[in-house]
Design an enzyme around this catalytic site. Structure first.
Site, PDB file in Angstrom:
ATOM      1  N   ASP A   1       0.505  -0.948  -0.075  1.00 21.93           N
ATOM      2  CA  ASP A   1      -0.286  -0.288   0.077  1.00 21.93           C
ATOM      3  C   ASP A   1       0.628   1.303  -0.566  1.00 21.93           C
ATOM      4  OD1 ASP A   1      -2.143   1.297  -0.165  1.00 21.93           O
ATOM      5  OD2 ASP A   1      -3.241   0.941   2.465  1.00 21.93           O
TER       6      ASP A   1
ATOM      7  N   ASN B   1     -10.927  -2.887  -4.801  1.00 21.35           N
ATOM      8  CA  ASN B   1     -10.412  -1.916  -6.156  1.00 21.35           C
ATOM      9  C   ASN B   1     -11.348  -1.572  -7.254  1.00 21.35           C
ATOM     10  OD1 ASN B   1      -7.279  -2.768  -5.216  1.00 21.35           O
ATOM     11  ND2 ASN B   1      -8.104  -0.907  -4.038  1.00 21.35           N
TER      12      ASN B   1
HETATM   13  C1  IPE Z   1      -5.248  -2.489  -0.019  1.00 24.59           C
HETATM   14  O1  IPE Z   1      -5.370  -1.248  -0.185  1.00 24.59           O
HETATM   15  C2  IPE Z   1      -5.844  -3.469  -1.264  1.00 24.59           C
HETATM   16  C3  IPE Z   1      -3.723  -3.374  -2.142  1.00 24.59           C
HETATM   17  C4  IPE Z   1      -2.963  -3.260  -1.770  1.00 24.59           C
HETATM   18  C5  IPE Z   1      -4.050  -4.173  -3.472  1.00 24.59           C
HETATM   19  P1  IPE Z   1      -6.331  -0.441  -0.469  1.00 24.59           P
HETATM   20  O2  IPE Z   1      -5.218   0.792  -0.511  1.00 24.59           O
HETATM   21  O3  IPE Z   1      -7.255  -0.701  -1.433  1.00 24.59           O
HETATM   22  O4  IPE Z   1      -6.644  -0.558   0.751  1.00 24.59           O
HETATM   23  P2  IPE Z   1      -7.963   1.048   2.028  1.00 24.59           P
HETATM   24  O5  IPE Z   1      -8.985   1.470   0.965  1.00 24.59           O
HETATM   25  O6  IPE Z   1      -7.223   1.696   1.845  1.00 24.59           O
HETATM   26  O7  IPE Z   1      -7.688   0.248   3.173  1.00 24.59           O
HETATM   27  C1  IPE Z   2      -1.526   0.202  -3.583  1.00 23.27           C
HETATM   28  O1  IPE Z   2      -1.643   1.285  -3.989  1.00 23.27           O
HETATM   29  C2  IPE Z   2      -2.148  -0.616  -4.357  1.00 23.27           C
HETATM   30  C3  IPE Z   2      -3.234  -0.806  -5.144  1.00 23.27           C
HETATM   31  C4  IPE Z   2      -3.912  -1.114  -4.092  1.00 23.27           C
HETATM   32  C5  IPE Z   2      -3.489  -1.446  -5.962  1.00 23.27           C
HETATM   33  P1  IPE Z   2      -2.975   2.297  -3.257  1.00 23.27           P
HETATM   34  O2  IPE Z   2      -2.916   2.638  -5.062  1.00 23.27           O
HETATM   35  O3  IPE Z   2      -4.059   2.244  -2.196  1.00 23.27           O
HETATM   36  O4  IPE Z   2      -1.715   3.793  -2.397  1.00 23.27           O
HETATM   37  P2  IPE Z   2      -2.561   4.659  -1.995  1.00 23.27           P
HETATM   38  O5  IPE Z   2      -3.088   4.294  -0.566  1.00 23.27           O
HETATM   39  O6  IPE Z   2      -3.248   5.098  -2.611  1.00 23.27           O
HETATM   40  O7  IPE Z   2      -1.342   5.781  -1.072  1.00 23.27           O
HETATM   41 MG    MG Z   3      -3.596   2.264  -0.912  1.00 19.53          MG
END
Ligand code: IPE
Ligand code: IPE
Ligand code: MG
Length: 240
Positions: free
Chosen positions: A16, A64
């Protein structure tokens, strides 16, 4: 120092912070995902070289899909790029690729590359690299429940025959699918302290390591530190 005699069998990671990494640099989100993919490559190599048997990464959750079509499309394109660039090396390193999740609704070129990666590496005996893709912990349990319900309906088992192990077998991580079992350690980057629907059943007794480091900045050294932290934990499983 890492205790090489006590390397966890299965480590799961929530990658993340790609978006925030890009925001900080006033770059587009995709630049963050791209940098995240590069970080992942290095973690896969290190995990394999220190003898981890299963590395599971959260690449795309069932939630997602709420993101923009542009971002979703970009992430799926990255899968194509990743396989095209890395499959040879993964294979040379004896890594076996498995997917946790139903990836059939991804774009055709992504499905094609994933199938190619699974097929090419299926007989490899080194680390198993599990990619959680269109994965949700609740959906995982729902699917396993439906599979077991079908066995009951067919008269093959009775409701009272259902055991925790049987449920585990039908999860994506179970014997019927990727066969990697429960992770001893779950690492989440970017400072968020939640599971976000990752491995809900499987994490019953996992140890957690949270770090503020954003995923693209997560290094193999930091990964080893997380394992050291795990090695210092006292796991009791409800006993004494
Ligand atoms: C969890 O991260 C999913 C992945 C890393 C693929 P998200 O960024 O989607 O989760 P939330 O929204 O912070 O809970
Ligand atoms: C994690 O990074 C990757 C996926 C969920 C695919 P994010 O895109 O959630 O990054 P933040 O949380 O917005 O920084
Ligand atoms: Mg995220």
């Amino acid at each position: 120092m890492l205790d090489m005699e006590r390397i966890p069998t299965h480590v799961a990671v929530v990658m993340d912070g790609n978006g925030r990494w890009a925001d900080k640099r006033r770059m587009p989100k995709m630049a963050g995902h791209n940098a995240g993919m590069k970080a992942m490559k290095e973690i896969v190599k290190r995990a394999s070289s220190i003898g981890i048997r299963h590395l599971t990464v959260y690449a795309f959750s069932t939630e997602n899909w709420k993101r923009s079509t542009e971002e979703i499309g970009g992430i799926f394109k990255l899968i194509v790029v990743y396989v095209d660039n890395e499959l040879k090396e993964l294979h040379a390193n004896n890594v076996r690729v498995k997917i946790l999740g139903d990836y059939s609704m991804l774009p055709a070129d992504s499905v094609d590359r994933i199938n190619k990666a699974i097929d090419m590496t299926k007989n490899n005996t080194g680390m198993q690299f599990n990619i959680a893709l269109n994965y949700g912990g609740r959906d995982d349990i729902r699917r396993a429940t439906a599979d077991i319900a079908r066995l009951v309906q067919a008269g093959e088992i009775k409701p009272e025959d259902i055991t925790e192990d049987m449920i585990g077998d039908y999860l994506w991580t179970g014997k019927m699918h990727a066969d990697c079992g429960d992770p001893e350690l779950i690492i989440r980057t970017s400072g968020e302290m939640r599971l976000s629907n990752y491995l809900l059943w499987q994490s019953a007794y996992s140890e957690f390591v949270f770090t503020d480091v954003l995923w693209p900045d997560f290094t193999p050294e930091r990964f080893e530190e997380a394992i050291e932290e795990y090695q210092g934990r006292n796991r009791r499983f409800g006993g004494r």
